[in-house]
Design a protein around this motif. Sequence first.
Motif: not given
Length: 200
Positions: A71, A74-75, A78, A81, A83-85, A90, A125, A128
């Motif tokens: 996590s 992933e932070g 993110h 910019k 990854i998005t889910e 993903i 997604a 974005y």
Amino acid sequence: MLSPRLFHKILGVAFLLFPCCAQGKPAGSFPLSSFAQLPEDGIDQGFIPGFLPMVDNEVEDVIRQLEHRISRLEGVLHLEKMITESGGKIFATNGKRADFHATMKKCKEAGGSIATPRNPGENDAILYFVKSFNTYAYLGIKESLIPSKFQFLDGTQLTYTNWYLHEPSGKGEEECVEMYTDGTWNDRKCNQNHLIVCQF
Ligand code: MMA
Ligand code: CA
């Protein structure tokens, strides 16, 4: 983070079980026989092939630490910019551009495939990235042998579409599909330099 005590324990056990590896030699085949040692009742012993049994709370501890680490990673992605889910899928970009075929190749090399929206959530997604990089992206959709009939790359039928007004318009001359910065789709030649967006 894996506690030093637990890490040391696992390392010790690994070296104990695989003296070959501790000496830097390849292990050959992994000793799947450890599966055979699974207790019939299997109640409170967790087995990881090749490791001595861990008690449940140690397995849970390792899982918690791994989840926490994932996590945090992933932070970072993110924040950048990258990854998005949506619904467990993903989507990722490296911020670079390529034509349709190079995009497919890049995504495949990374262990994924070209971004393919199957519903409005997935379309958003992908959108974005298209918005944040202000660059159109190719989608995993292509024209079939029947002009103006588009399908997924595996040949299956589209169940969701988001065409721009009066698109697709290429009538056999525009075999790929790009996403505009409002999320709508346009059929387009496959040779444009678009944002690489993959799915995993
Ligand atoms: C127009 C429109 C599209 C077509 C592109 C090709 C700008 O949009 O006719 O359908 O794909 O041109 O450049
Ligand atoms: Ca078009």
